[in-house]
Every structure is written in structure tokens, then in C-alpha cells.
Scaffold this motif. Sequence first.
Motif, PDB file in Angstrom:
ATOM      1  N   TRP B  86       0.908  -1.159   0.151  1.00 30.43           N
ATOM      2  CA  TRP B  86      -0.004  -0.038   0.057  1.00 30.43           C
ATOM      3  C   TRP B  86       0.773   1.376   0.071  1.00 30.43           C
ATOM      4  CZ3 TRP B  86       0.996   2.402   4.484  1.00 30.43           C
ATOM      5  CH2 TRP B  86       1.412   1.772   5.716  1.00 30.43           C
ATOM      6  N   SER B  87       2.104   1.063   0.103  1.00 25.21           N
ATOM      7  CA  SER B  87       2.959   2.112  -0.264  1.00 25.21           C
ATOM      8  C   SER B  87       4.468   2.096  -0.179  1.00 25.21           C
ATOM      9  CB  SER B  87       2.992   3.327   1.189  1.00 25.21           C
ATOM     10  OG  SER B  87       3.815   3.024   2.129  1.00 25.21           O
ATOM     11  N   PRO B 413     -11.726   5.708  -3.443  1.00 25.97           N
ATOM     12  CA  PRO B 413     -10.785   4.514  -3.229  1.00 25.97           C
ATOM     13  C   PRO B 413     -10.308   4.127  -4.263  1.00 25.97           C
ATOM     14  CG  PRO B 413     -13.328   4.264  -2.673  1.00 25.97           C
ATOM     15  CD  PRO B 413     -13.191   5.490  -3.397  1.00 25.97           C
ATOM     16  N   PRO B 445      -0.995   8.101  -1.006  1.00 26.62           N
ATOM     17  CA  PRO B 445      -1.293   6.775  -0.367  1.00 26.62           C
ATOM     18  C   PRO B 445      -2.302   6.768   0.687  1.00 26.62           C
ATOM     19  CG  PRO B 445       0.634   7.909   0.370  1.00 26.62           C
ATOM     20  CD  PRO B 445       0.017   8.820  -0.808  1.00 26.62           C
ATOM     21  N   PRO B 446      -2.706   5.809   1.159  1.00 23.34           N
ATOM     22  CA  PRO B 446      -2.255   4.378   0.677  1.00 23.34           C
ATOM     23  C   PRO B 446      -2.799   3.991  -0.664  1.00 23.34           C
ATOM     24  CG  PRO B 446      -4.190   4.100   2.375  1.00 23.34           C
ATOM     25  CD  PRO B 446      -3.797   5.469   2.223  1.00 23.34           C
ATOM     26  N   PRO B 449      -6.517  -0.695  -0.018  1.00 17.15           N
ATOM     27  CA  PRO B 449      -7.064  -0.555   1.030  1.00 17.15           C
ATOM     28  C   PRO B 449      -6.323  -0.875   2.204  1.00 17.15           C
ATOM     29  CG  PRO B 449      -8.591  -1.848  -0.545  1.00 17.15           C
ATOM     30  CD  PRO B 449      -7.049  -1.539  -1.020  1.00 17.15           C
ATOM     31  N   LEU B 450      -6.653   0.087   3.214  1.00 21.39           N
ATOM     32  CA  LEU B 450      -5.706   0.147   4.611  1.00 21.39           C
ATOM     33  C   LEU B 450      -6.787   0.578   5.809  1.00 21.39           C
ATOM     34  CD1 LEU B 450      -2.788  -0.191   6.229  1.00 21.39           C
ATOM     35  CD2 LEU B 450      -2.715   2.306   5.688  1.00 21.39           C
ATOM     36  N   THR B 451      -6.837  -0.064   6.847  1.00 21.46           N
ATOM     37  CA  THR B 451      -8.212   0.504   7.654  1.00 21.46           C
ATOM     38  C   THR B 451      -7.385   1.462   8.801  1.00 21.46           C
ATOM     39  OG1 THR B 451      -7.878  -1.487   9.122  1.00 21.46           O
ATOM     40  CG2 THR B 451      -9.419  -1.512   7.393  1.00 21.46           C
ATOM     41  N   LEU B 452      -8.159   2.261   9.638  1.00 21.19           N
ATOM     42  CA  LEU B 452      -7.615   2.701  10.744  1.00 21.19           C
ATOM     43  C   LEU B 452      -6.919   1.777  11.733  1.00 21.19           C
ATOM     44  CD1 LEU B 452     -10.268   5.599  11.250  1.00 21.19           C
ATOM     45  CD2 LEU B 452      -7.973   5.974  10.832  1.00 21.19           C
ATOM     46  N   GLY B 453      -7.556   0.776  11.852  1.00 19.46           N
ATOM     47  CA  GLY B 453      -7.118  -0.233  12.919  1.00 19.46           C
ATOM     48  C   GLY B 453      -5.899  -0.756  12.459  1.00 19.46           C
ATOM     49  N   LEU B 455      -3.547   0.501  10.267  1.00 11.26           N
ATOM     50  CA  LEU B 455      -2.520   1.404  10.485  1.00 11.26           C
ATOM     51  C   LEU B 455      -2.233   1.761  11.936  1.00 11.26           C
ATOM     52  CD1 LEU B 455      -0.792   3.919   9.459  1.00 11.26           C
ATOM     53  CD2 LEU B 455      -2.822   5.081   9.383  1.00 11.26           C
ATOM     54  N   ALA B 456      -3.166   1.746  12.785  1.00 15.95           N
ATOM     55  CA  ALA B 456      -2.823   1.794  14.261  1.00 15.95           C
ATOM     56  C   ALA B 456      -1.963   0.811  14.831  1.00 15.95           C
ATOM     57  CB  ALA B 456      -4.220   2.003  14.914  1.00 15.95           C
TER      58      ALA B 456
END
Lengths: 369, 464
Positions: B86-87, B413, B445-446, B449-453, B455-456
Motif C-alpha cells: 500500500w505504499s 477509493p 497513499p495508501p 485498502p488500509l483500515t484505521l485499525g 494503520l494503528a
Amino acid sequence: MKSDVIIIGGGLMGFSTALQLAMRGLRCTVLEKESPGRHASGINAGGLRQLNRNPAEIPLTVEAAKMWRSIEALVDSDCDVRFPGQLRVAESADDLDLLEQRAAMVRSLGYEHEEMIGREELYQLAPALAPHCLGALICREDGYARPFHALTAFRHKACSLGVEYRVNTVVDAVERERGMWRITTRKGEFQAPVLVNCAGAWAGHIAASLGEPVPLKPGAPMIMVTERLPHFVDPVIGAAGRKLSFKQMQNGTLLIGGAHMASLDFHKEQSEIKWPKLAVSARSVMALFPQLKDVRIVRTWAGIEAFTPDNLPVICKSSTAEDAYHAFGFSAHGFQLSPLIGRIVAELIVDGISSFPIEPFDITRFKSS
Amino acid sequence: MKDHYQLVIIGAGPAGLAAATVAADHGVEVALLDEQPAPGGQIFRAIEAAPVERAEKLGPEYRRGEKLVSAFRNSSVGYFPDTRVWSLSARREIGVINQQQARMITADQVLIANGAFERPVPFPGWTLPGVMNAGAGQILFKGSGIVPSDGIVLAGSGPLLLLLAWQYLRAGVKVKAVLDTISRVNYIKALPKLPSALLVHHHITQGLRYQQTLKLAGVELHNGIRDLQAHGNESLESISYRHKGSKQTLKTDSLMIHFGVIPNIHLSQAAGCDHFWHKRQQCWRPELDKWGGSSIDGILIAGDGGGIGGARTAEHAGRIAAFRILHNLGILNQRESKIEAAQDRKWMKADLRIRPFLEKLFRIPDSMLRVPHDNAIVCRCEEVTAGKIRSAIAAGHSDSNQVKFFTRCGMGPCQGQQCSQAVAHIVADKTNTPLQQSAQFRIRPPLKPLTLGELASIYPEERE
Ligand SMILES: Cc1cc2nc3c(=O)[nH]c(=O)nc-3n(C[C@H](O)[C@H](O)[C@H](O)COP(=O)(O)OP(=O)(O)OC[C@H]3O[C@@H](n4cnc5c(N)ncnc54)[C@H](O)[C@@H]3O)c2cc1C
Ligand SMILES: Cc1cc2nc3c(=O)[nH]c(=O)nc-3n(C[C@H](O)[C@H](O)[C@H](O)COP(=O)(O)OP(=O)(O)OC[C@H]3O[C@@H](n4cnc5c(N)ncnc54)[C@H](O)[C@@H]3O)c2cc1C
């Protein structure tokens, strides 16, 4: 083409200044090295925040808030403004103390836009918030707008009053000659008796060439945006103990900022997202809204902004050159102030004095240090 | 997965598989990442799972992949399927996500082998349910053996269009019509210019001969069609087009479209590699040296992601890049890597001989790329029409990024992957600037798909 005033920088400060000068009958040309709103003005978080400002900025921010309330009368567009209020929540007793002191300080200065609310009202205003919060500092009139739309509205209105602007026009040098400013750009030379420096993160170059260098530092605050969600929160949310600004936009997306900085190659104007810092932002969001765990991040970006050592802008007449003026260094909170900044600079140019207390923003304040 | 590798390869198609195998055979610690569940990439998708019968229907070229995949399976490559990148940064930091676990890894050398995607060409009605990319149709076929219902129409241009029609025919599907934007004149002009040996043997030119088969089966074949439009309320009911000056309508509930493929440059753009507009291929490509090296040290690109060359060229380019990487890692000296790469260079050169011909033949009419119909949706995510884009340009938003800021076109998206080309064409057309000068959407980026969770969960030690 003859202009009375040349403004360097086609961001909000540049076009707001041009608009106000045009309303007072002056002919202005805005010179922009790329395109209007290409930098901070077009890509910021759109926050219209009076809450928690430096006391020196309070008189300005309060007046600017009034201008945003009737922004359509000024620029013929509502800039998609919303005023759902902004909260700074307390997650601990210490936070609560801090916020209460802040509220008392603002009151003591004679202002009433910031006040404390208790737990009950907090959860009425933001029922989706995690249950551990104790109260909040609130500014009920705060809100947000869509920055690029605002910038476009300012530009259209200014142009309808005769303002001209040039894109892809990099100002390389400014010189004073026989009562005129001679401005050398890569698209030819421009002349005008009056010069305004609204060059954002690059304004330091212009100030230095006028003989008044400033310790301006470019920085690149990051933002992330999520997919669209059903409406679940009204006010803009921040927290006393976190670098966070969180809001659900008009279209349902969440906009998450918090002044975490990207790494920046200022010379190349390239920024690179610092994921470790965005991970901190994501954790802050989840501490306050754990239900957002599976929400998709759609975009992240960073924008280049000018920071001063005291995080206050420079708004003044030049201390070294005739008929030159500065408005820059807004340190990541200039969007809200922008309608007023144009008025102040126009006052300085036309009336010779501003009706607002701008002494704290004088360029000479950096000299001693 | 480790935090650091000598070499990370993104994409397990022919380019990535070939490169990974060579590097691993020279003792390099390689991680090969791919979002698909199995190796093979676009062309050899599900090759290990496809029954022999289906593999036969897909043609002999598909068999070539079996060799590639088995060599790779016998190597020591660290293979990570179901893994999205994703990056990617210029410092070779790679954001990956695997089994809902996001992480950052780094590499001494990165090879981008992420392939191509189908060129999106917006036209009125192309977003209606019932209209599908031919590539997606092919994926369903290769992956699960799913074929469309009878009465399907295929439209567009490029070798895949005819190939797919032929594959469907062989699978027993009744194809109603194949509508080609290429005019017959193109064929007549281009064919004699081609060395006949190539024409007979090359798998892609076989597509031209598929026409014969299709005709015999009673499929309507029309060349030089213009003004393709899809109609329907909730979903596709009919299509219309112009042929030889008159308007034609066909009833169908299923349309497959294909307008060739273009390099997937999101990763190379994210890293900050230089790109240029390739006139013949009508797309942006990364600037590459003859080893596949990009403008950024330590980031190489092989296969269709570096410019459309097809599967065989991708395989050769993958190996050539691998020999350069072996040199960069100090495993081969310059002379050795040159010698090692010589054979692949020779084959690649031969394989590429057909490209100028194909590019000429399958060239999409510029008029289509400029999306002439104002009511055509350009950005599917944010539902922005060509008309809206043109009025934004008229209001002074004179480059792609300003159009994006103003209309939200490209903010969805898909990261603008579906609309960036069309927007660039519209902007270039309206502002009278050459495409090569026009700015592309800046990458945000991303990329996946990348969720907040998710990434956290990375960098847990990092504080405010
Ligand atoms: C990510 C981010 C989020 C933010 N969020 C908020 C927020 O929520 N609320 C808020 O109030 N503020 C916010 N801000 C701050 C706000 O955006 C800025 O303070 C404000 O836009 C500054 O406007 P400006 O016109 O001074 O600068 P800019 O918009 O940067 O304009 C300066 C212009 O000058 C041009 N220029 C520079 N040098 C030259 C030259 N030599 N010749 C010609 N042209 C030149 C540049 O190209 C640029 O377009 C944020 C900023 C960022 C970066
Ligand atoms: C839809 C479509 C159909 C095609 N059909 C044919 C055909 O029938 N016959 C023919 O000869 N040629 C066909 N081609 C062309 C052929 O697929 C290519 O020439 C060949 O596959 C190129 O090989 P490659 O290794 O460069 O990339 P690919 O084979 O495309 O492999 C790239 C791999 O990278 C992976 N990837 C990409 N981005 C990421 C990411 N961010 N994270 C993780 N993984 C990623 C993908 O999952 C994919 O497996 C087709 C191309 C497309 C796009």
C-alpha cells in the motif's frame, strides 16, 4: 498592464488581500508560481477554529469568525461552510484542569466564545464518543469549510472586481526603483508602486531580499481521509492530551489531522508521509472512537506551510522598504483568519493603519533573538 | 515476514517470478509479495489450479507459465501471497498488509513487477451493471471457469478482445457481436508491414486469425465502430454505435469492453520515479535504463509495469533486472551481469519486434480518449462526468490536480487509477497543451485498502 499593487502568492492570503483592495478601488495583480491554491490554501483541513488560539490572535479570530458566518455576502459562495462547533475533550482530571484554566483565561480577556461543558452535555453533543471522557472545552460557533472551494470563490470574486492573476509565474527578484517595485519573474517583468508578500512558506525569501530576514521554517502537516460513512458525529473533535483534529465532512468522509509532520524536501517541494506519526493519529482516533477500527483510509497527504518560531503570523508593513507589506507565517492555522487578513492588509495600504491590534505580528519581533 | 530483505519484489507475474528465481538461485534473500492467492500474475492466473482442460482452452501460451511457476516453486524465494503493498517510498520502505496485519519492511533493492491494467475509456453508460471489463471476464474464466450468458457483445480494441471472444466460443458461449474500434483500413495497411514469420507464430497475431473462426461461428464482426454507448435504466439493456456512418443498436444485457492495457504506475509514482508520456502506447511510463533501473537508486521496474511488452518480454525483463540487482548487491561484477543477461536481451529484442506493429494497429482513436460526451461518467468513485470536468477547466482550473480539487474527480477509493488518464486527455484537449506536459494526479497513499485499525497497529512504540 498597470497595477497599483502586486501581490506575490496566489493562496488565500493573496486573493483575500486582492479582493479587499479591489473593493477599495485599487488595481491588483496576483503572481502565483504554480496555480491558485496549489499549496496550503487549497489542501488544508478547512477548520474554522477559534478554540484554543494564542491570546494575541483572539481579536482577529473572533472577527474572522463573523466574516465566515456571512461569507456568501463577501464572495458570492457559501464555501460549503458548516458551524457544528468544536470540542477539546478532557480524558483525565489533569486535562480537565488544563481546559478549565484555559476557559478562565479567555473569559478574563473579555471573550465568551470558549466555555467548559460537563460530561452530560458532551455526550449529548457527541454520543458516539468513547465513554471515558470527562468534559470538554467548546466553541459552539466553530466549524469548517471546503478550502479549495473557498479559494476559488475568493479568486472568482476578486477577478470579477478587476483583479488579475498570473499562474506559473515565479517571482525571482524584487527591486525598488524610483518609487516603483520592479518584479522580475520567469514570465517577464512587472511593476507597481506597492508590493505585498503573501508567499506562504516561501515568503522568507522575499522578506530576506527586502533586508529583513525572518526565521521562517517550512513544515508539512499531514492529513488523512477515510471512506464515506453514515453521519455519526457533528462537532469537530480534538483532545487536550492529543495532537488530533477530527471531523466528519459534508460528504460523510472523516478528515483526520493533528499537526503531525511529513518529512519534507523543501527545495524539491516533495513531502513524504511519515507513517509512524500517522499511526499515532490512527491510535488517537481509535481511543476516542473505537468503533472506527475497520474504516478504510482512502487518502493521505501533506501540505507545505510556513511556521514561525512563536507560531504567530507576520502581518505588517515592511520595516525596511517603502510600500511593501507582509502577510505570511500562519503556522497551520491561517485558513480561518484568511478573510480578515485581506482586510487588515488593505487597511494598512489604504489607511496606513489597521483597526485591529496587530503589534504582536510585527516582523521586527524576531530581530532581538 | 522479516523487517528487512536484500530484495523485495512486488508482483508474482512472469516478470516477478523470473526475477525472484534468478536472484534466489544466486543466494539472495528475496521476498516476493503479491495480492493474489497464487503465483502467475495476470496472464498465468490460477495456473496451478486450473484443470488441464481449461488450460487447453486458454491456449498454448498458458502452458509456458507452468514452467516458470515450477522453477519458482523449486527456489528458495520467500513468497507472500494475499499480500498488498500500500505504499513505497524512495528510501525503499514498503508498506504491506498481510492477513489484516499491516507492517513496514525495508529492502536494499526493490523490483516493481506489478504489471498492467486495462485502459479505462469512459463512454456514456459504461458504469451500468452488465458492462464489464474483458479482463475481469477473463479473470473469472481463468480463476473459476465462469463464462457469461449467451448473447454477449464484446467491444473495444486490442488483442485481448479477440482472444477472449475466441476463448468464449471454445467454451461454448454464444457471442452476439464483436465491435472493434479499429478500422479495417488499419489492418490492411499494417499487415503487409509485418514479417510473415512473426505473423504466423506470434500468439497475439493469432488473435487476428481468430476473426476467421468467429465469423464462421456466426458472430457479427464490425470494424471501425464509433460512438459506442451503453443504455439501460437499472442495468444494461442495449448498446448503440456508429458503423459506416449510420447508427446501429443491439439488444444485450452483457457487454465486455477492452481498450488495451497500460502500465500500473501507482507504485513507481508513489516512490517518486520519473515518468514520461509514451505516444505510441498512449500512456505514461516510468523512465528506465536498459536494465530496468528507474530514476531512483535501488528501485527497478520490470514487465508491463515499465511499459507494455507482453508476458514473454516481462519474463526476460525480470531476469535482466535480476542480473542488475545481483550486480548492485555485489554478487556479480559488471561484466558477469552483462554476460548473464545477454541471452534474455536477445530473446526480448526478438519478442518486442512485433510491438510497433501492434501499437499502430490497436491504437485507440484519440477522439475516444478525450471523452467527447459530456454525460459520460469519468470518475466512477465520485460520479464526476466529463461535462463537469470541462466546466471546471473553463472556470480556470487548468490542470488535472486543480480539476481534482474542485470536482473530487479521482478522490475515491481507486486512487484516481480509473480516471487519471481520461482527465489528462480532457485537460490537454481543452487547454490546448500537449499531453506530455500535463501534470498527473499527485499520488495520495495508501495505494491499496488500509483500515484505521491496521494503520494503528504499526509502530506501537511511537508516541505523540
Ligand atoms: C495540511 C494543512 C492543514 C491545515 N489545516 C488548517 C485548518 O484546518 N484550519 C486553518 O485555519 N488553517 C489550516 N492550515 C493552514 C492554512 O492552510 C494556511 O495558514 C493558509 O492557507 C496560508 O495561506 P497563504 O496564502 O499564506 O499560503 P499558501 O496557500 O501557501 O500560498 C502561498 C502561495 O505563494 C506562492 N508563491 C510562493 N513563492 C512565490 C514566488 N516567489 N513567486 C510566485 N508565487 C509564489 C505559492 O506557490 C503559494 O501558492 C493548514 C495547513 C496545512 C498545510
Ligand atoms: C486484464 C488483463 C488481461 C490480459 N490477458 C492477456 C492474455 O490473455 N494473453 C496475453 O498474452 N496477455 C494478456 N495480458 C497481458 C499480460 O498479462 C502481461 O503482458 C503479463 O502478465 C505481464 O507480466 P508482468 O509480470 O509484468 O505482470 P502481471 O502478470 O500483471 O503480474 C503483476 C502482479 O503484481 C501484483 N500486484 C500489482 N500491484 C500490487 C500491489 N500493490 N501489491 C501486491 N501485488 C500487486 C498483481 O496481483 C499481479 O499478480 C493481460 C493483461 C491484463 C491487464
